[in-house]
Motif scaffolding. Structure first.
Motif: not given
Lengths: 186, 203
Positions: A65, A69-70, A73, A95-96, A99-100, A103-105
């Motif tokens: 996860e 995230g890295i 970003g 989940n990531v 939810s990240l 949806p944030y493309q």
């Protein structure tokens, strides 16, 4: 067949260029030069070569996860990245993705070393493997299982370009047919 | 400066929105700020939207890794992660990754009330037991401190922005909810952020 400490899998043809060199070169050609990973035995030569290549920034993350995230970003900041993980690592990221990444493309580029099939010896790996494709399918994440050396470069190169152009994640599942997988003697 | 002596035990219990306003007021160089899930991003939004703000809608625990990724992509821009204590617990391992990679342009701010405030105020497993600054130090982050009070928090932010890090700042906060609600359009949030970072042009 075992020759000294080396296991030779006589069931597989020898590729002109090892899969891990093709992946490394294709990442570089597409300017994907940030690679973060939670390690996998099968990915060992790729990880080793990426660390040795000064064009790449390669480092381990504590969890898959976190690695996603890295690179999310980094991509928003203008730097392309990829995540390497094992099949069981994939089991930690739905989940990531939901939810990240989706949806944030975010065009997350994921390489998964496929465990749990074609000679798996660990039932835990075999079961988590079965959750992987349904999760990817349910989130409409483009997924390619790569089994052949002669298709590897085309699939990875074109799919990275597509991911970036369409801002959609892509998962490359590298089959034991390609990598040799984790060999054990039954 | 109280930071030299501030500890979990003597740190003043302050308010998240008050600290967030003070933080945002100090940002003069288009610093990027990543607001974690829930109240940290609600208060970031309520402190006044900035083009360099990113707001999470899920992915609990990823404010710090996302901020780290932005910091890697844009080493000349300072990046701040605003995260809650419960969220940090979800992804404690990321502190070790950051300690190993040493991004000088990253500051981590933890708002610690010992509660999952947004889900009904339940206590975290760490409430009253774990010391997040001590955890960060043990992870290898040498620049870490408890904020003794509001003024001390401002001083710690000043030092982090001026001297670089990575820096880890924790503040004890009260149990008040966030004061507003972020607009929840993920594509808009992401696109605005990329424009704010100069990666995209506004058309």
């Amino acid at each position: 067949m075992r020759v000294g400490s080396i296991v030779i899998d006589t069931a597989r043809p020898v590729a002109v260029q090892p899969w891990y060199e093709v992946v490394q070169q294709t990442l570089k050609r597409n300017d994907v030069k940030l690679v973060t990973y939670v390690p996998d035995k099968v990915f060992t030569p790729l990880i080793k070569n990426l660390h040795a290549d000064q064009d790449f920034l390669t480092f381990p993350a504590a969890r898959e996860e976190e690695a996603l995230g890295i690179v999310a970003g980094a991509w928003m900041g203008g730097r392309r990245g990829a995540v390497l993980m094992q099949t069981s690592g994939f089991g930690t990221i739905p989940n990531v993705l939901a939810s990240l990444v989706v949806p944030y493309q975010v065009p997350a580029i994921m390489f998964v070393s496929e465990r749990g099939t074609l000679g798996e010896f660990n039932l835990g790996q075999a079961l988590v493997c079965r959750t992987m494709r349904p999760v990817l399918e349910s989130l409409a994440v483009q997924t390619h299982t790569i089994a052949r050396d002669d298709e590897l470069e085309f699939i990875v190169d074109r799919s990275i370009k597509q991911a970036l152009a369409t801002q959609a994640a892509v998962a490359f599942i590298l089959s034991p047919l390609l990598t040799g997988g984790k060999v054990f003697e039954a | 400066m109280r930071s030299a002596v501030a500890s979990y035990d003597n740190a003043k219990v302050v308010n998240r929105f008050e600290l967030t306003k003070r933080l945002v007021a100090k940002l003069r160089n288009e610093e990027a700020v990543i607001g974690g899930i829930g109240n940290t991003n609600f208060d970031l939004w309520s402190a006044g939207h900035r083009p360099q703000n990113f707001y999470m809608l899920g992915s609990m625990g990823l404010a710090i890794p996302i901020a780290f990724g932005v910091a890697l992509a844009q080493p000349k821009r300072h990046v701040i992660a605003l995260e809650g204590d419960g969220s940090l617990l979800m992804q404690l391992g990321c502190l070790t990754t950051i300690a190993a990679q040493k991004p000088a342009n990253l500051t981590i701010v933890i708002m610690d009330n010992g509660l999952y405030q947004i889900t009904g105020g339940q206590r975290t497993p760490a409430a009253g037991t774990a010391d997040y600054v001590a955890l960060a130090r043990a992870a290898g982050l040498s620049k870490c401190a408890w904020a003794g009070d509001e003024e001390d928090f401002e001083k710690l932010i000043d030092v982090a922005l001026a001297e670089g890090g990575p820096t880890f700042i924790a503040a004890r906060i009260d149990d008040k909810p966030g004061v507003g609600t972020t607009d929840r359009d993920p594509v808009q949030i992401r696109e605005r952020f990329m424009i704010g970072l100069g990666v995209r042009k506004k058309v």
